[in-house]
Design an enzyme around this catalytic site. Sequence first.
Site, PDB file in Angstrom:
ATOM      1  N   CYS A  10       0.161   3.789   2.759  1.00 33.27           N
ATOM      2  CA  CYS A  10       0.633   3.230   4.036  1.00 33.27           C
ATOM      3  C   CYS A  10       2.120   3.519   4.220  1.00 33.27           C
ATOM      4  O   CYS A  10       2.574   3.829   5.322  1.00 33.27           O
ATOM      5  CB  CYS A  10       0.410   1.719   4.090  1.00 33.27           C
ATOM      6  SG  CYS A  10      -1.316   1.216   3.995  1.00 33.27           S
ATOM      7  N   CYS A  69       0.829  -1.205   0.000  1.00 32.31           N
ATOM      8  CA  CYS A  69       0.000   0.000   0.000  1.00 32.31           C
ATOM      9  C   CYS A  69       0.866   1.259   0.000  1.00 32.31           C
ATOM     10  O   CYS A  69       1.566   1.532   0.971  1.00 32.31           O
ATOM     11  CB  CYS A  69      -0.901  -0.061   1.237  1.00 32.31           C
ATOM     12  SG  CYS A  69      -1.696   1.480   1.682  1.00 32.31           S
TER      13      CYS A  69
END
Length: 101
Positions: free
Chosen positions: A34, A31
């Site tokens: 993230c 991600c």
Amino acid sequence: MSVINITKENFNTEVLGSDKPVLIDFWASWCGPCRMVSPIVDEIAQERTDIKVGKVNVDEQSELAAQFGVMSIPTLVVMKDGKVVNRSVGARPKRDILSLL
């Protein structure tokens, strides 16, 4: 304080049993947002001794992610006294993350 890797095995002790508020970062290695939030969360963990900071890898801990209704990542959850008191979805700047606390 360093970031704690939260798993279903240590969740009760580290989160529910904590005498401090806990900031939990739900993330995954694939991600992009993230990866933007992760160093900020690490920084907060080093700076703030009044809170506990943990990370949950949603790929490894899908049960915890489901328990918290995590549909998008990164999701940040603040827990106090075993209850969710705040949550945020998506990448946020440091000041916004701190305001969750």
